[in-house]
Scaffold this active site. Structure first.
Site, short mmCIF file in Angstrom:
data_model
loop_
_atom_site.label_atom_id
_atom_site.label_comp_id
_atom_site.label_asym_id
_atom_site.label_seq_id
_atom_site.Cartn_x
_atom_site.Cartn_y
_atom_site.Cartn_z
CB THR A 135 -0.88 -0.07 1.27
OG1 THR A 135 -1.51 -1.34 1.29
CG2 THR A 135 -1.89 1.01 1.38
CG ASN B 151 -3.72 -7.00 -0.45
OD1 ASN B 151 -3.45 -6.45 0.62
ND2 ASN B 151 -4.10 -8.25 -0.53
CB SER C 85 -5.39 -2.63 8.00
OG SER C 85 -5.80 -3.91 8.38
N1 GLY Z 1 -4.67 -4.20 1.44
C1 GLY Z 1 -4.33 -3.72 2.71
C2 GLY Z 1 -5.49 -3.16 3.45
O1 GLY Z 1 -6.36 -2.57 2.85
O2 GLY Z 1 -5.57 -3.31 4.63
#
Ligand code: GLY
Length: 553
Positions: free
Chosen positions: A366, A386, A438
């Protein structure tokens, strides 16, 4: 004695700490240097924070393909100079043909299809989200904000960090897909630092996006090519899915901590609930009196992280599909109950810490950047593919990588995903649902004025990383750069391990083990990029763990 000396002596903050970048009017902190410079140039030319955010996001899609993207999704948190806050949710959505058990093989085991290849992607939201925020709050023409990234896609000198990152991702992922191999590995030969990196297909895609906005990406030539390649390669995303994609404009989550107002990410992120629960459990405990980095303080914070992550596993998901009990999870009484269950001397066992029962009162890789413009508008934007380089798939002819965001769903309740996170029924795969995230873009106010803009990449470690930097500033009085540079730790309930960065002192680790923590090492706990407003200055801090840049004027 200067104020800095006094603060340093009182709080034992090292005087040799790195300085942040200080500017008076405007600041961009991003994970790649050319993208930061583009954001600063947009604001110097009179653009606002949303204009700069659009330009930085498109630039990162070219210069930081690890995470910057057109083929992923994310969250943009805006607070305007008039005090209004909006959360633009452009998280990917599951394709219409997605099914609950799509990643469970004939042997009952979870396959790797949620991570690698054509079936790993959710419907991308980035172009739609940037456009939606720009329509509502932008001041400069859309095309002028995409233009710098088109220029970059036509060729820029490769940085050392990108060439190193491409080389290390090659055997695991990039070389497995012919189109990705052709673009990022120059047909198998690695790019060296200063080689000119040309992404001609991406330049053409960006040119269409500059001209037609999301119409091209979701209904036009890009959409048609995208859907045709998906069909050819066994992927699930259809033209219909692309046409149906919508950004959700949501009310941010708000809370308070020691007289500060916290504006943060609501579901489908678990991040806002995370930092508010963790900080809520700490408030009033005096945990910080033993000092930053002390084993006693780390122990209490880790126990708070453990309890939040137990709740995350059961109570959080896309609010359009699952009633997230937000007010129950954040109620004072519930948080007090969690706080009272923490033993100050002894680590809990995660198996004994179950997700709580809040009142049901209501229905990797990210990247993050933080921006403040001269008027005081603030943007915290986190977006992602991701995993690093997402699913590894580059759509032929379009030049951009696709996400593997489907892995953020609970492919099989009770089993761990890529981040080792165990999730339950709430976050199962359903058509058009957004996977639980997250990502935690956050803005903090003091007395109604901007105090901090912060966020990070780092999968499940985003929440704990962002929380620690905020605590370092608000509780330990650190400047933004010291707050980011300090070694961090992470607890996610399952596995029952306290993960610490290697810079943590052996003494502290021994004391934590003595309290009953199983300690393991981890390369980093998120990569935090933050701006703190202090004494009339905007202080920009970049993470020493990455290669970003803070700049402004
Ligand atoms: N792909 C990491 C998140 O959105 O938590």
């Amino acid at each position: 004695m200067s104020r800095r000396w006094v603060v340093s002596l009182l709080l034992c903050v090292p005087l040799f700490a790195r300085h942040p970048v200080r500017e008076r009017k405007a600041m961009v902190v991003a994970q790649e240097q050319q993208a930061t410079d583009i954001g600063v140039a947009v604001m110097k030319a009179g653009g606002n924070a949303v204009d700069a955010a659009v330009a930085v996001a498109f630039a990162l899609a070219v210069t930081h393909p690890t995470a910057g993207n057109l083929g992923g999704g994310g969250f943009l948190l805006l607070r305007t100079d008039r005090g209004e806050s909006t959360f633009f949710d452009f998280r990917e959505r599951a394709p219409g043909k997605a099914t609950r058990d799509m990643y469970i093989g004939p042997d009952g085991k979870v396959t790797r299809d949620s991570l690698v290849g054509w079936r790993a992607s959710g419907v991308p939201g980035t172009v739609h989200g940037l456009w939606t925020a720009h329509q509502k709050h932008g001041s400069k023409p859309w095309a002028s904000l995409v233009a710098p990234s088109i220029k970059l896609a036509k060729g820029f000198p490769m940085s050392y960090s990108l060439s190193e990152s491409l080389e290390s991702a090659a055997p695991r992922l990039l070389s497995k897909f012919p189109e990705t191999n052709r673009i990022y590995l120059r047909d198998g030969k690695f790019y060296e630092k200063d080689d000119v990196f040309v992404q001609a297909d991406l330049a053409r895609t960006l040119t269409r996006i500059a001209k037609h906005g999301p119409k091209d990406f979701y209904e036009g030539e890009t959409a048609r090519l995208f859907a045709a390649e998906m069909e050819k390669n066994g992927g699930l995303i259809t033209l219909e899915d692309l046409k149906n994609y919508q950004t959700a404009v949501r009310k941010p989550l708000t809370g308070s901590y020691k007289g500060h107002e916290i504006i943060t990410a609501p579901p489908p992120s678990s991040g806002g609930i995370g930092i508010l629960q963790i900080m809520g459990m700490l408030e009033g405990t005096g945990y910080h009196n033993t000092g930053a980095g002390s084993a006693a303080a780390i122990h209490v914070v880790a126990e708070a992280m453990r309890r939040f992550n137990a709740d995350r596993s059961e109570h959080m998901a896309d609010p359009d599909f699952f009633k997230v009990p937000v007010s129950g999870l954040l109620s004072k009484a519930y948080i007090e109950q969690l706080r009272n269950s923490i033993d100050r001397e002894k680590a809990s066992k995660s198996d004994a810490v179950r997700p709580g029962k809040p009142a049901l009162a209501e229905s990797a890789e990210t990247t993050h950047f933080s921006i403040i413009d001269p008027k005081g508008n603030a943007v915290a934007l986190t977006y992602t593919l991701n995993g690093s380089y997402g699913s590894g798939v580059t759509v032929p002819g379009l030049g951009f990588l696709l996400n593997n965001e489907m892995d953020d769903f609970s492919a099989k309740p009770g089993e761990a995903n890529m981040f080792g996170v165990v999730q339950g029924e709430a976050n199962i795969i359903q058509p058009r649902k957004r996977p639980l995230s997250s990502m935690t873009p956050t803005i903090i106010l003091k007395d109604g004025k901007l105090k901090m803009v912060v966020g990070a990449p780092g999968g499940s470690r985003i929440i704990t990383g962002v929380a620690q930097v905020i605590l370092n500033v608000l509780d330990f009085g650190m400047g933004v750069q010291s707050a980011i540079d300090a070694p961090r730790f992470h607890h996610q309930w399952q596995p029952d391990k306290l993960m610490v960065e290697r810079e943590m002192s052996p003494d502290t680790i021994a004391a934590l083990r003595a309290k009953g923590h199983e300690v393991d090492f981890i390369s980093n706990v998120a990569l935090v990029e933050a701006i703190v407003v202090e004494d009339g200055w905007l202080a920009g801090g970049t993470d020493r763990r990455a290669h970003g840049k803070a700049a402004g004027f």
